[in-house]
Design a protein around this motif. Sequence first.
Motif, mmCIF file in Angstrom:
data_model
loop_
_atom_site.group_PDB
_atom_site.id
_atom_site.type_symbol
_atom_site.label_atom_id
_atom_site.label_comp_id
_atom_site.label_asym_id
_atom_site.label_seq_id
_atom_site.Cartn_x
_atom_site.Cartn_y
_atom_site.Cartn_z
ATOM 1 N N PHE A 261 0.837 -1.199 0.000
ATOM 2 C CA PHE A 261 0.000 0.000 0.000
ATOM 3 C C PHE A 261 0.875 1.253 0.000
ATOM 4 N N LEU A 262 1.972 1.229 0.729
ATOM 5 C CA LEU A 262 2.893 2.365 0.719
ATOM 6 C C LEU A 262 3.397 2.625 -0.698
ATOM 7 N N CYS A 263 3.704 1.557 -1.429
ATOM 8 C CA CYS A 263 4.141 1.702 -2.823
ATOM 9 C C CYS A 263 3.031 2.289 -3.688
ATOM 10 N N ARG A 264 1.856 1.681 -3.616
ATOM 11 C CA ARG A 264 0.733 2.099 -4.456
ATOM 12 C C ARG A 264 0.374 3.555 -4.235
ATOM 13 N N TYR A 265 0.269 3.958 -2.972
ATOM 14 C CA TYR A 265 -0.184 5.311 -2.681
ATOM 15 C C TYR A 265 0.926 6.341 -2.851
ATOM 16 N N SER A 266 2.179 5.921 -2.784
ATOM 17 C CA SER A 266 3.286 6.844 -3.060
ATOM 18 C C SER A 266 3.234 7.315 -4.501
ATOM 19 N N TYR A 267 3.104 6.384 -5.431
ATOM 20 C CA TYR A 267 3.053 6.757 -6.843
ATOM 21 C C TYR A 267 1.768 7.512 -7.182
ATOM 22 N N ASP A 268 0.665 7.123 -6.557
ATOM 23 C CA ASP A 268 -0.591 7.832 -6.798
ATOM 24 C C ASP A 268 -0.493 9.263 -6.281
ATOM 25 N N THR A 269 0.131 9.448 -5.126
ATOM 26 C CA THR A 269 0.280 10.782 -4.548
ATOM 27 C C THR A 269 1.134 11.671 -5.433
ATOM 28 N N ILE A 270 2.238 11.146 -5.936
ATOM 29 C CA ILE A 270 3.090 11.917 -6.845
ATOM 30 C C ILE A 270 2.288 12.386 -8.052
ATOM 31 N N SER A 271 1.512 11.472 -8.625
ATOM 32 C CA SER A 271 0.707 11.811 -9.797
ATOM 33 C C SER A 271 -0.301 12.911 -9.480
ATOM 34 N N ARG A 272 -0.924 12.850 -8.314
ATOM 35 C CA ARG A 272 -1.975 13.810 -7.972
ATOM 36 C C ARG A 272 -1.419 15.194 -7.659
ATOM 37 N N ILE A 273 -0.310 15.278 -6.946
ATOM 38 C CA ILE A 273 0.239 16.609 -6.661
ATOM 39 C C ILE A 273 0.840 17.228 -7.925
ATOM 40 N N GLU A 274 1.346 16.389 -8.834
ATOM 41 C CA GLU A 274 1.829 16.903 -10.115
ATOM 42 C C GLU A 274 0.676 17.474 -10.939
ATOM 43 N N GLU A 275 -0.457 16.779 -10.934
ATOM 44 C CA GLU A 275 -1.624 17.243 -11.682
ATOM 45 C C GLU A 275 -2.133 18.564 -11.125
ATOM 46 N N PHE A 276 -2.193 18.664 -9.793
ATOM 47 C CA PHE A 276 -2.678 19.908 -9.188
ATOM 48 C C PHE A 276 -1.685 21.042 -9.395
ATOM 49 N N ALA A 277 -0.385 20.743 -9.393
ATOM 50 C CA ALA A 277 0.637 21.777 -9.570
ATOM 51 C C ALA A 277 0.501 22.484 -10.905
ATOM 52 N N ARG A 278 -0.018 21.793 -11.918
ATOM 53 C CA ARG A 278 -0.164 22.383 -13.248
ATOM 54 C C ARG A 278 -1.256 23.451 -13.293
ATOM 55 N N ILE A 279 -2.199 23.399 -12.348
ATOM 56 C CA ILE A 279 -3.290 24.373 -12.354
ATOM 57 C C ILE A 279 -3.322 25.227 -11.087
ATOM 58 N N ARG A 280 -2.440 24.934 -10.151
ATOM 59 C CA ARG A 280 -2.405 25.663 -8.884
ATOM 60 C C ARG A 280 -2.026 27.116 -9.124
ATOM 61 N N THR A 281 -2.657 28.052 -8.390
ATOM 62 C CA THR A 281 -2.334 29.469 -8.491
ATOM 63 C C THR A 281 -1.546 29.902 -7.255
ATOM 64 N N ASP A 282 -1.194 31.169 -7.226
ATOM 65 C CA ASP A 282 -0.469 31.708 -6.070
ATOM 66 C C ASP A 282 -1.412 32.294 -5.021
ATOM 67 N N ALA A 283 -2.710 32.032 -5.143
ATOM 68 C CA ALA A 283 -3.659 32.505 -4.128
ATOM 69 C C ALA A 283 -3.297 31.912 -2.768
ATOM 70 N N ARG A 284 -3.506 32.682 -1.715
ATOM 71 C CA ARG A 284 -3.138 32.255 -0.362
ATOM 72 C C ARG A 284 -4.118 31.216 0.159
ATOM 73 N N VAL A 285 -3.578 30.259 0.922
ATOM 74 C CA VAL A 285 -4.398 29.283 1.635
ATOM 75 C C VAL A 285 -3.871 29.195 3.057
#
Length: 410
Positions: free
Chosen positions: A248-272
């Motif tokens: 599970f650590l393997c599976r979710y590690s690669y899935d997490t990388i994919s998801r943060i990469e996808e969000f990084a492409r559309i993420r703005t500099d708005a504050r959170v």
Amino acid sequence: MHNLLTNEEKRVSVYQPTERPTDPKTVTPDTPLEDLNLNWREVDLPERERTKHVHRLHPYLGKFIPQLVEIFLRKYFRPGQMVLDPFCGSGTTLVQANELGINAVGYDISGFNVLLCRAKTAKYDIQKARKEVLDILRKTDAERKKAYGNRQLTFWEEEASALTFETKDEYLLNWYAPRALTELLIYRHYIKDYEYQDLLKIILSRSARSARLTTHFDLDFPKKPQREPYWCYKHSRICQPTTEAFKFLCRYSYDTISRIEEFARIRTDARVEIFHEDSRTADFPPVHGVITSPPYVGLIDYHEQHAYAYHLLGLEDRREDEIGAASKGTSQRAKQEYQEDIAEVFRRVNESLLPGGRVIVVAADTANLYDSIAEQAGFRVEGVINRHVNRRTGRRSSEFFESVFIWRKD
């Protein structure tokens, strides 16, 4: 204080939407409320779209879909403005606001929810994040092989007690097979060596959820550890209890990388900004509006939902401060207490809200509590849209209705 709507006004305010479900990207500030159709079916809004990028970084019961949030962000907010979610949960409002360049601030009583929101909305150096996620995986793999090699152990081979990575936590000892627990503890041990610790903790938590001694068809609220082979309703065959966590650590590690990469492409500099506070006592900053889905009365124990994370990560447990927890039931007294607590939150919201600001509240108001809550908090009700939810996963798989309340501060 504003008066409640009359019965006739209520009937007018519950809009009858057009036939075709609304495409969020078509919504503008001029889109009439009565034109919004929020009754998406699976064919209209497939699961892959409802759980896009970081929205499925970790399972979470009781969240609203991002498309619902996007519609009201597009209608009532502009880039650079500030939206508040006093019950930020898994961070849907915060993530969607950032996509549109809208600043966001969230509050939650759950330490796990705050951790998850921060991991979802953080701005990552993607190359560094990838390196860290894969490096801790490599270290964990090397360390577990020192103990087990490549042997396949059954649940009953109690070899974990001889290893360095041990715990006295009774919950963890009860809910995990020895090898699975050891692999989780090894991974946890190395988290401190990295910069993106929140992200690694979410990978660990997601893996721990799947590695528990529970049946494959009951990952949400298992009542007791499953230590024997069982008939699996999910796979229609006899299944074995889970004995390891590394897969599970393997599976979710690669899935997490994919998801943060996808969000990084559309993420703005708005504050959170995200705060681990009780919204009944928090001092909210000035905001242009609110989009939130409060806890429902007597439905979910939010701390218990992620009990494994609290025990594994040592998070502060504030379950006694949850509003509307399932453990408090749905008695008249529980409903009254819930109504008072939610109204107090929205009174504080009203104090921070700029004049003319809207409050969007998504709730399954089966007890008819929210008209009174709006009145107590000093808001004028602009409208109510009833939404038919005919596809859900997890605990609530049948169809139901929820309401979207639109309140305004004059």
